[in-house]
Motif scaffolding. Structure first.
Motif, PDB file in Angstrom:
ATOM      1  N   ASP A 162      31.133 -25.122  11.676  1.00  0.00           N
ATOM      2  CA  ASP A 162      30.019 -25.603  13.145  1.00  0.00           C
ATOM      3  C   ASP A 162      28.790 -24.170  12.678  1.00  0.00           C
ATOM      4  O   ASP A 162      27.698 -25.376  13.408  1.00  0.00           O
ATOM      5  CB  ASP A 162      30.525 -25.764  14.446  1.00  0.00           C
ATOM      6  N   GLN A 163      28.538 -24.057  11.715  1.00  0.00           N
ATOM      7  CA  GLN A 163      27.293 -23.038  11.668  1.00  0.00           C
ATOM      8  C   GLN A 163      26.475 -23.401  10.761  1.00  0.00           C
ATOM      9  O   GLN A 163      25.301 -23.503  11.311  1.00  0.00           O
ATOM     10  CB  GLN A 163      27.721 -22.122  11.565  1.00  0.00           C
ATOM     11  N   ILE A 164      27.446 -24.889   9.659  1.00  0.00           N
ATOM     12  CA  ILE A 164      26.564 -24.990   8.691  1.00  0.00           C
ATOM     13  C   ILE A 164      26.862 -26.356   8.980  1.00  0.00           C
ATOM     14  O   ILE A 164      26.957 -27.529   8.142  1.00  0.00           O
ATOM     15  CB  ILE A 164      26.753 -24.382   7.164  1.00  0.00           C
ATOM     16  N   MET A 165      26.999 -26.988  10.047  1.00  0.00           N
ATOM     17  CA  MET A 165      27.144 -28.991   9.935  1.00  0.00           C
ATOM     18  C   MET A 165      25.348 -29.321   9.638  1.00  0.00           C
ATOM     19  O   MET A 165      24.547 -28.168   9.779  1.00  0.00           O
ATOM     20  CB  MET A 165      27.480 -29.084  11.323  1.00  0.00           C
ATOM     21  N   GLN A 166      25.763 -30.430  10.630  1.00  0.00           N
ATOM     22  CA  GLN A 166      24.275 -31.116  10.688  1.00  0.00           C
ATOM     23  C   GLN A 166      23.505 -30.150  11.878  1.00  0.00           C
ATOM     24  O   GLN A 166      23.788 -31.201  12.418  1.00  0.00           O
ATOM     25  CB  GLN A 166      24.518 -33.089  10.841  1.00  0.00           C
ATOM     26  N   LEU A 167      22.713 -29.413  11.652  1.00  0.00           N
ATOM     27  CA  LEU A 167      21.997 -29.162  12.634  1.00  0.00           C
ATOM     28  C   LEU A 167      20.598 -29.779  13.744  1.00  0.00           C
ATOM     29  O   LEU A 167      20.574 -29.722  14.963  1.00  0.00           O
ATOM     30  CB  LEU A 167      21.495 -27.902  12.230  1.00  0.00           C
TER      31      LEU A 167
END
Length: 274
Positions: A162-167
Protein backbone atom coordinates in the motif's frame (compact mmCIF):
# COMPACT_ATOMS: atom_id res chain seq x y z
CA UNK A 1 -14.78 -9.25 -27.97
CA UNK A 2 -11.77 -11.03 -26.48
CA UNK A 3 -8.81 -9.14 -25.04
CA UNK A 4 -5.75 -10.45 -23.22
CA UNK A 5 -3.93 -8.78 -20.34
CA UNK A 6 -0.33 -9.61 -19.56
CA UNK A 7 1.36 -7.78 -16.72
CA UNK A 8 4.69 -7.37 -14.97
CA UNK A 9 6.77 -9.13 -17.59
CA UNK A 10 9.99 -7.63 -16.11
CA UNK A 11 12.25 -8.28 -19.09
CA UNK A 12 15.91 -8.28 -18.12
CA UNK A 13 19.36 -9.07 -19.48
CA UNK A 14 19.25 -12.52 -21.14
CA UNK A 15 20.49 -15.16 -18.74
CA UNK A 16 19.45 -13.25 -15.61
CA UNK A 17 16.61 -14.52 -13.46
CA UNK A 18 14.14 -13.05 -10.98
CA UNK A 19 13.09 -15.31 -8.15
CA UNK A 20 14.86 -18.13 -9.97
CA UNK A 21 12.70 -17.62 -13.06
CA UNK A 22 13.67 -16.37 -16.50
CA UNK A 23 11.33 -13.45 -17.29
CA UNK A 24 12.29 -13.37 -20.98
CA UNK A 25 11.51 -17.05 -21.40
CA UNK A 26 8.27 -16.76 -19.44
CA UNK A 27 7.12 -13.78 -21.50
CA UNK A 28 7.64 -15.72 -24.71
CA UNK A 29 5.96 -18.73 -23.12
CA UNK A 30 2.95 -16.56 -22.26
CA UNK A 31 2.73 -15.25 -25.83
CA UNK A 32 3.02 -18.76 -27.26
CA UNK A 33 0.33 -20.06 -24.92
CA UNK A 34 -1.93 -17.11 -25.70
CA UNK A 35 -1.72 -17.62 -29.45
CA UNK A 36 -2.17 -21.36 -29.16
CA UNK A 37 -5.34 -21.01 -27.10
CA UNK A 38 -6.63 -17.52 -27.99
CA UNK A 39 -5.80 -16.74 -31.63
CA UNK A 40 -9.14 -14.92 -31.80
CA UNK A 41 -8.02 -12.23 -29.34
CA UNK A 42 -8.47 -8.70 -30.66
CA UNK A 43 -5.60 -7.12 -28.73
CA UNK A 44 -3.08 -7.77 -25.98
CA UNK A 45 -2.52 -5.17 -23.25
CA UNK A 46 0.67 -5.37 -21.17
CA UNK A 47 0.09 -3.35 -18.02
CA UNK A 48 3.55 -2.25 -17.08
CA UNK A 49 6.89 -3.24 -15.68
CA UNK A 50 7.98 -4.05 -19.19
CA UNK A 51 11.65 -3.92 -18.19
CA UNK A 52 12.99 -4.83 -14.77
CA UNK A 53 15.52 -1.98 -14.73
CA UNK A 54 14.30 0.29 -17.53
CA UNK A 55 17.17 -0.79 -19.80
CA UNK A 56 17.25 0.25 -23.45
CA UNK A 57 18.12 -3.26 -24.61
CA UNK A 58 15.01 -4.69 -22.94
CA UNK A 59 12.74 -2.32 -24.86
CA UNK A 60 14.51 -3.15 -28.12
CA UNK A 61 13.92 -6.87 -27.59
CA UNK A 62 10.33 -6.18 -26.60
CA UNK A 63 9.79 -4.15 -29.76
CA UNK A 64 11.19 -6.95 -31.91
CA UNK A 65 9.01 -9.51 -30.14
CA UNK A 66 5.71 -7.63 -30.40
CA UNK A 67 6.44 -6.74 -34.05
CA UNK A 68 6.33 -10.46 -34.85
CA UNK A 69 3.20 -11.09 -32.84
CA UNK A 70 0.06 -11.56 -34.98
CA UNK A 71 -2.21 -9.60 -32.60
CA UNK A 72 -1.81 -5.87 -31.78
CA UNK A 73 0.04 -5.32 -28.52
CA UNK A 74 -0.62 -2.19 -26.42
CA UNK A 75 1.90 -1.17 -23.76
CA UNK A 76 1.46 0.54 -20.39
CA UNK A 77 4.31 1.98 -18.36
CA UNK A 78 5.09 0.63 -14.89
CA UNK A 79 7.22 1.68 -11.95
CA UNK A 80 10.20 -0.47 -13.05
CA UNK A 81 10.22 1.23 -16.43
CA UNK A 82 11.94 4.43 -17.48
CA UNK A 83 9.74 6.77 -19.49
CA UNK A 84 12.44 8.50 -21.54
CA UNK A 85 14.16 5.23 -22.40
CA UNK A 86 10.88 3.54 -23.24
CA UNK A 87 9.83 6.38 -25.52
CA UNK A 88 13.21 6.40 -27.26
CA UNK A 89 12.35 2.91 -28.51
CA UNK A 90 8.58 3.40 -28.81
CA UNK A 91 8.26 7.07 -29.88
CA UNK A 92 4.81 6.36 -31.27
CA UNK A 93 3.56 5.88 -27.70
CA UNK A 94 4.33 9.46 -26.68
CA UNK A 95 1.06 11.18 -25.90
CA UNK A 96 -0.05 14.62 -24.82
CA UNK A 97 2.33 16.20 -22.32
CA UNK A 98 4.96 13.57 -23.03
CA UNK A 99 3.07 10.88 -21.09
CA UNK A 100 2.55 7.28 -22.20
CA UNK A 101 -1.23 7.56 -22.40
CA UNK A 102 -3.58 7.15 -25.32
CA UNK A 103 -6.99 5.96 -26.52
CA UNK A 104 -7.19 2.66 -28.40
CA UNK A 105 -10.28 2.02 -30.55
CA UNK A 106 -11.74 -1.46 -30.14
CA UNK A 107 -14.52 -3.34 -31.88
CA UNK A 108 -16.58 -2.72 -28.74
CA UNK A 109 -15.90 0.74 -27.34
CA UNK A 110 -12.45 2.08 -26.55
CA UNK A 111 -9.54 1.27 -24.28
CA UNK A 112 -7.85 4.08 -22.35
CA UNK A 113 -4.21 3.43 -21.48
CA UNK A 114 -2.99 5.48 -18.51
CA UNK A 115 0.48 6.56 -17.43
CA UNK A 116 0.98 6.22 -13.66
CA UNK A 117 4.80 6.36 -13.69
CA UNK A 118 6.80 8.76 -11.55
CA UNK A 119 10.55 9.24 -11.37
CA UNK A 120 12.46 7.90 -8.34
CA UNK A 121 9.55 6.07 -6.73
CA UNK A 122 7.74 2.77 -7.04
CA UNK A 123 4.44 4.43 -6.11
CA UNK A 124 1.96 5.51 -8.74
CA UNK A 125 1.39 9.13 -9.70
CA UNK A 126 -1.49 10.82 -11.51
CA UNK A 127 -0.76 14.52 -11.73
CA UNK A 128 -3.14 17.33 -12.72
CA UNK A 129 -1.93 17.26 -16.34
CA UNK A 130 -2.75 13.58 -16.68
CA UNK A 131 -6.08 14.12 -14.95
CA UNK A 132 -6.98 16.92 -17.37
CA UNK A 133 -6.11 14.73 -20.35
CA UNK A 134 -8.23 11.86 -19.03
CA UNK A 135 -11.16 14.19 -18.33
CA UNK A 136 -11.02 15.41 -21.93
CA UNK A 137 -11.14 11.85 -23.27
CA UNK A 138 -13.99 10.80 -21.01
CA UNK A 139 -16.02 13.82 -22.01
CA UNK A 140 -16.09 12.85 -25.70
CA UNK A 141 -15.81 9.06 -25.76
CA UNK A 142 -18.90 6.87 -25.74
CA UNK A 143 -18.95 3.69 -23.69
CA UNK A 144 -18.14 1.05 -23.03
CA UNK A 145 -14.65 2.07 -21.96
CA UNK A 146 -11.90 -0.21 -20.67
CA UNK A 147 -9.14 1.40 -18.59
CA UNK A 148 -5.66 -0.15 -18.46
CA UNK A 149 -3.04 1.06 -15.97
CA UNK A 150 -0.16 -0.30 -13.90
CA UNK A 151 -0.69 0.73 -10.28
CA UNK A 152 -3.58 -0.46 -8.13
CA UNK A 153 -5.95 2.41 -7.25
CA UNK A 154 -7.31 0.70 -4.11
CA UNK A 155 -5.31 -0.39 -1.02
CA UNK A 156 -4.84 -4.15 -0.88
CA UNK A 157 -4.48 -4.24 2.92
CA UNK A 158 -0.79 -5.22 2.87
CA UNK A 159 1.27 -2.38 4.36
CA UNK A 160 4.41 -2.51 2.15
CA UNK A 161 2.32 -2.82 -1.01
CA UNK A 162 0.00 0.00 0.00
CA UNK A 163 3.02 2.31 0.29
CA UNK A 164 3.54 1.98 -3.47
CA UNK A 165 -0.04 1.95 -4.74
CA UNK A 166 -1.58 4.73 -6.85
CA UNK A 167 -0.99 7.59 -4.41
CA UNK A 168 -3.11 10.03 -6.41
CA UNK A 169 -6.08 7.68 -6.35
CA UNK A 170 -8.43 10.43 -5.11
CA UNK A 171 -7.57 12.59 -8.12
CA UNK A 172 -8.00 9.64 -10.48
CA UNK A 173 -11.28 8.69 -8.84
CA UNK A 174 -12.56 12.23 -9.09
CA UNK A 175 -12.10 12.11 -12.86
CA UNK A 176 -13.50 8.60 -13.35
CA UNK A 177 -16.48 8.73 -10.99
CA UNK A 178 -18.71 11.07 -13.05
CA UNK A 179 -18.35 8.65 -15.99
CA UNK A 180 -18.65 5.40 -14.06
CA UNK A 181 -21.73 4.42 -16.03
CA UNK A 182 -19.76 4.00 -19.24
CA UNK A 183 -16.51 2.61 -17.80
CA UNK A 184 -16.93 -1.16 -17.94
CA UNK A 185 -13.75 -2.23 -16.15
CA UNK A 186 -10.31 -1.16 -14.89
CA UNK A 187 -7.37 -3.53 -15.43
CA UNK A 188 -4.12 -3.08 -13.47
CA UNK A 189 -1.00 -4.99 -12.49
CA UNK A 190 1.83 -4.08 -10.10
CA UNK A 191 0.92 -6.28 -7.15
CA UNK A 192 1.75 -9.70 -8.65
CA UNK A 193 -1.47 -10.91 -7.01
CA UNK A 194 -4.85 -11.94 -8.45
CA UNK A 195 -7.10 -9.11 -7.30
CA UNK A 196 -10.61 -7.86 -7.90
CA UNK A 197 -12.84 -5.21 -6.41
CA UNK A 198 -14.40 -1.87 -7.25
CA UNK A 199 -13.22 1.74 -7.38
CA UNK A 200 -15.93 4.41 -7.24
CA UNK A 201 -18.38 1.75 -8.37
CA UNK A 202 -16.18 0.65 -11.28
CA UNK A 203 -15.03 -3.00 -11.17
CA UNK A 204 -11.31 -3.72 -11.41
CA UNK A 205 -9.11 -6.80 -11.61
CA UNK A 206 -5.48 -7.86 -11.89
CA UNK A 207 -3.79 -11.19 -12.71
CA UNK A 208 -0.67 -12.48 -11.03
CA UNK A 209 1.91 -11.74 -13.75
CA UNK A 210 3.99 -13.62 -16.29
CA UNK A 211 7.03 -14.29 -14.11
CA UNK A 212 7.38 -14.04 -10.32
CA UNK A 213 4.40 -14.17 -8.00
CA UNK A 214 3.50 -12.23 -4.89
CA UNK A 215 1.97 -13.56 -1.69
CA UNK A 216 -0.71 -11.79 0.40
CA UNK A 217 1.11 -11.54 3.73
CA UNK A 218 -1.30 -9.33 5.65
CA UNK A 219 1.09 -9.18 8.60
CA UNK A 220 3.95 -7.74 6.56
CA UNK A 221 5.37 -4.47 7.84
CA UNK A 222 8.41 -3.63 5.69
CA UNK A 223 9.00 -6.26 3.01
CA UNK A 224 6.92 -7.59 0.15
CA UNK A 225 6.41 -11.35 0.03
CA UNK A 226 6.78 -13.80 -2.86
CA UNK A 227 5.76 -17.40 -3.48
CA UNK A 228 6.41 -20.09 -6.08
CA UNK A 229 2.98 -19.86 -7.67
CA UNK A 230 2.40 -20.36 -11.37
CA UNK A 231 2.75 -17.62 -13.96
CA UNK A 232 -0.45 -16.19 -15.41
CA UNK A 233 -2.20 -13.79 -17.73
CA UNK A 234 -5.83 -12.68 -18.05
CA UNK A 235 -8.42 -13.46 -20.70
CA UNK A 236 -11.13 -10.80 -20.97
CA UNK A 237 -14.47 -11.68 -22.57
CA UNK A 238 -16.34 -8.44 -23.14
CA UNK A 239 -19.91 -8.77 -24.32
CA UNK A 240 -21.71 -5.70 -22.99
CA UNK A 241 -23.45 -5.43 -20.68
CA UNK A 242 -21.18 -8.10 -19.16
CA UNK A 243 -17.44 -8.54 -18.70
CA UNK A 244 -15.80 -11.83 -17.69
CA UNK A 245 -12.14 -11.99 -16.64
CA UNK A 246 -10.25 -15.29 -16.34
CA UNK A 247 -6.80 -15.69 -14.83
CA UNK A 248 -5.07 -18.35 -16.93
CA UNK A 249 -2.15 -19.98 -15.12
CA UNK A 250 -0.12 -20.85 -18.19
CA UNK A 251 2.85 -21.90 -16.04
CA UNK A 252 0.92 -24.84 -14.59
CA UNK A 253 2.47 -28.10 -15.81
CA UNK A 254 0.24 -30.62 -14.05
CA UNK A 255 -2.64 -32.71 -15.32
CA UNK A 256 -6.04 -31.32 -16.30
CA UNK A 257 -8.83 -33.77 -15.49
CA UNK A 258 -12.20 -34.15 -17.18
CA UNK A 259 -14.43 -34.80 -14.20
CA UNK A 260 -17.88 -35.18 -15.71
CA UNK A 261 -20.69 -33.82 -17.78
CA UNK A 262 -22.53 -30.58 -17.00
CA UNK A 263 -25.74 -32.43 -17.84
CA UNK A 264 -27.54 -33.01 -14.53
CA UNK A 265 -28.96 -36.32 -15.76
CA UNK A 266 -25.43 -37.71 -15.98
CA UNK A 267 -24.50 -36.84 -12.40
CA UNK A 268 -24.45 -39.91 -10.22
CA UNK A 269 -22.16 -41.44 -7.62
CA UNK A 270 -21.10 -44.33 -9.80
CA UNK A 271 -19.83 -42.43 -12.84
CA UNK A 272 -18.73 -39.01 -11.54
CA UNK A 273 -15.01 -38.67 -10.98
CA UNK A 274 -14.33 -36.76 -7.75
Amino acid sequence: MKLLQLTDIHLTTPGQTIGGRDPNRNFQKALDHAMRHHPDAEAVFITGDLSDWGDHADYLRLKQTVARFPVPVELCIGNHDDRDTMLSVFPELKGAGGFVHRVVPLSVGHAIVLDTWEKDTHAGSFCAARADWLAEQLAVLEGPLWVFMHHNPVPVGIAPMDQIMQLDADRLGGVLAPHAGKIAHIFHGHCHLPLSGSFHGIPFSAPRGTNHAGWPDFGAVKLLSAADLTESYAVILANPPTTMVHMVEFGYAGAVRHEGSPDYANWDKLTMIR
